[in-house]
Design a protein around this motif. Structure first.
Motif, PDB file in Angstrom:
ATOM      1  N   ILE A 158     -36.217  -9.225 -52.809  1.00  0.00           N
ATOM      2  CA  ILE A 158     -35.719  -8.573 -51.735  1.00  0.00           C
ATOM      3  C   ILE A 158     -37.039  -7.689 -51.253  1.00  0.00           C
ATOM      4  N   ILE A 159     -37.534  -6.905 -52.044  1.00  0.00           N
ATOM      5  CA  ILE A 159     -38.491  -5.868 -51.637  1.00  0.00           C
ATOM      6  C   ILE A 159     -39.645  -6.411 -51.284  1.00  0.00           C
ATOM      7  N   TYR A 160     -40.053  -7.439 -51.839  1.00  0.00           N
ATOM      8  CA  TYR A 160     -41.544  -8.268 -51.425  1.00  0.00           C
ATOM      9  C   TYR A 160     -40.901  -9.077 -49.958  1.00  0.00           C
ATOM     10  N   LYS A 161     -39.732  -9.465 -49.739  1.00  0.00           N
ATOM     11  CA  LYS A 161     -39.200  -9.857 -48.394  1.00  0.00           C
ATOM     12  C   LYS A 161     -39.467  -8.971 -47.272  1.00  0.00           C
ATOM     13  N   VAL A 162     -39.274  -7.662 -47.639  1.00  0.00           N
ATOM     14  CA  VAL A 162     -39.296  -6.701 -46.834  1.00  0.00           C
ATOM     15  C   VAL A 162     -40.571  -6.365 -46.257  1.00  0.00           C
ATOM     16  N   TYR A 163     -41.593  -6.263 -47.588  1.00  0.00           N
ATOM     17  CA  TYR A 163     -42.971  -6.211 -47.025  1.00  0.00           C
ATOM     18  C   TYR A 163     -43.579  -7.215 -46.449  1.00  0.00           C
ATOM     19  N   LEU A 165     -41.878  -9.102 -43.915  1.00  0.00           N
ATOM     20  CA  LEU A 165     -41.298  -8.853 -42.687  1.00  0.00           C
ATOM     21  C   LEU A 165     -42.026  -7.774 -42.026  1.00  0.00           C
ATOM     22  N   LEU A 166     -42.360  -6.771 -42.788  1.00  0.00           N
ATOM     23  CA  LEU A 166     -43.144  -5.464 -42.055  1.00  0.00           C
ATOM     24  C   LEU A 166     -44.856  -5.715 -42.086  1.00  0.00           C
ATOM     25  N   ASP A 167     -45.008  -6.814 -42.448  1.00  0.00           N
ATOM     26  CA  ASP A 167     -46.628  -7.446 -42.540  1.00  0.00           C
ATOM     27  C   ASP A 167     -47.444  -6.320 -43.374  1.00  0.00           C
ATOM     28  N   TYR A 283     -39.914   5.642 -47.513  1.00  0.00           N
ATOM     29  CA  TYR A 283     -41.213   4.725 -48.112  1.00  0.00           C
ATOM     30  C   TYR A 283     -41.346   3.872 -47.285  1.00  0.00           C
ATOM     31  N   LEU A 284     -40.745   2.969 -46.651  1.00  0.00           N
ATOM     32  CA  LEU A 284     -41.317   1.836 -45.868  1.00  0.00           C
ATOM     33  C   LEU A 284     -41.720   2.332 -44.564  1.00  0.00           C
ATOM     34  N   PHE A 285     -41.225   3.236 -43.885  1.00  0.00           N
ATOM     35  CA  PHE A 285     -41.742   3.647 -42.480  1.00  0.00           C
ATOM     36  C   PHE A 285     -42.531   4.855 -42.390  1.00  0.00           C
TER      37      PHE A 285
END
Length: 296
Positions: A158-163, A165-167, A283-285
């Motif tokens: 799931i974490i890698y899927k988020v990565y 999606l956010l390119d 973390y992501l944004f």
């Protein structure tokens, strides 16, 4: 019902049959249960619009939580099918269950009809399940172990899927191989590096070194040992664990561990003052974009 002395009594599975059963469990699990990556992709595509709206709205915690729960439910459905197919074929695969079933069928099914047949089938099913219980128990233990492993792999997927999606460019052990990580001095506790290995070799303090654990408990100490061994400046520990005490947060801070968790956990009263506990959103944004900005 047939007398007990005519049916094999199994307390422990014979060694050769136990080894064979282990092999069949692995074969059937690989055949009937999809990989974590595939299940995450399947669930995501089923509600793609809804998930994209969450990410575009920067609701990463909700995205991860909902996708994780849905993926887990899908896995459990596949596990039911796996269990059913394996137990259905058990008498074909292993000698002792076949012997037990043949005796029960010959004594309880042959030449019976109607209600008598129905009652005999019910009795046979219960008797058969009880007689082969050691095999059921062994399967249950295997499923328990598989679920622990699956929970971690699903969270990672799931974490890698988020990565994706956010390119966000990243290297993981699954993508580039364990050997590549070993060559730069990183052990198995490190799951990923953003932007990647090349950037890590050039300037490691301008990369994000990540590890993922669904549950912290005492396992975060393994991460602390990895930091000490590799001399990396800090590590981001992504977790789905919602039970993080302030004392544990403080202890992890001393070891340069940044814990990334759901926003309702990081924003809780007991953790709000802990600077090393951040949300998936931060973390992501915030943190990752800052690192990528440097490499531009």
């Amino acid at each position: 019902m047939v007398t007990q002395n005519k049916i094999p009594i199994i307390i422990d599975i014979p060694k050769e049959e136990a080894l064979a059963f282990d092999t069949h469990i692995r074969e059937y699990r690989n055949k009937y249960i999809s990989s974590s990556d595939k299940i995450v992709e399947l669930v995501f595509n089923t509600n793609k619009k809804e998930y994209l709206e969450l990410i575009n709205s920067k609701k990463a915690s909700e995205f991860i939580n909902v996708l994780r729960e849905s993926a887990w439910q899908e896995f459990l459905k596949e596990e039911v099918e796996f269990n059913a197919k394996l137990m259905r074929d058990l008498h074909k695969l292993i000698h002792t269950p076949r012997e037990i079933l043949n005796i029960l069928v010959n004594n309880n099914i042959v030449e019976k009809q109607g209600d008598e047949l129905f009652e005999s089938i019910k009795e046979l099913c219960g008797e058969y399940a009880g007689r082969i219980f050691p095999y059921l128990y062994k399967l249950s233990l295997s499923n328990t172990q598989s679920r622990r492993s699956r929970a971690g792999k699903t969270f990672e997927a799931i974490i890698y899927k988020v990565y994706d999606l956010l390119d966000y460019k990243f290297d993981s052990q699954g993508k580039v191989g364990r050997k590549i990580f070993d060559e730069v001095g990183l052990g198995k506790k490190v799951d990923s590096i953003l932007p990647g290995i090349n950037e890590f070799n050039k300037r490691r303090n301008k990369t994000i070194i990540g590890t993922m654990k669904t549950s912290l408990r005492e396992r975060w100490q393994e991460v602390a040992e990895e930091i000490e061994r590799t001399k990396i400046p800090e590590i981001h520990l992504l977790t789905a664990d919602e039970d993080i005490s302030s004392s544990k947060a403080s202890e992890m801070s001393k070891h340069n561990i940044v814990v990334v968790t759901f926003d309702w956990v990081s924003d809780s009263i007991k953790l709000k003052s802990s600077k090393n506990i951040i949300s998936f959103e931060e973390y992501l944004f915030d943190e990752i974009p800052a690192i990528f900005e440097y490499w531009k």
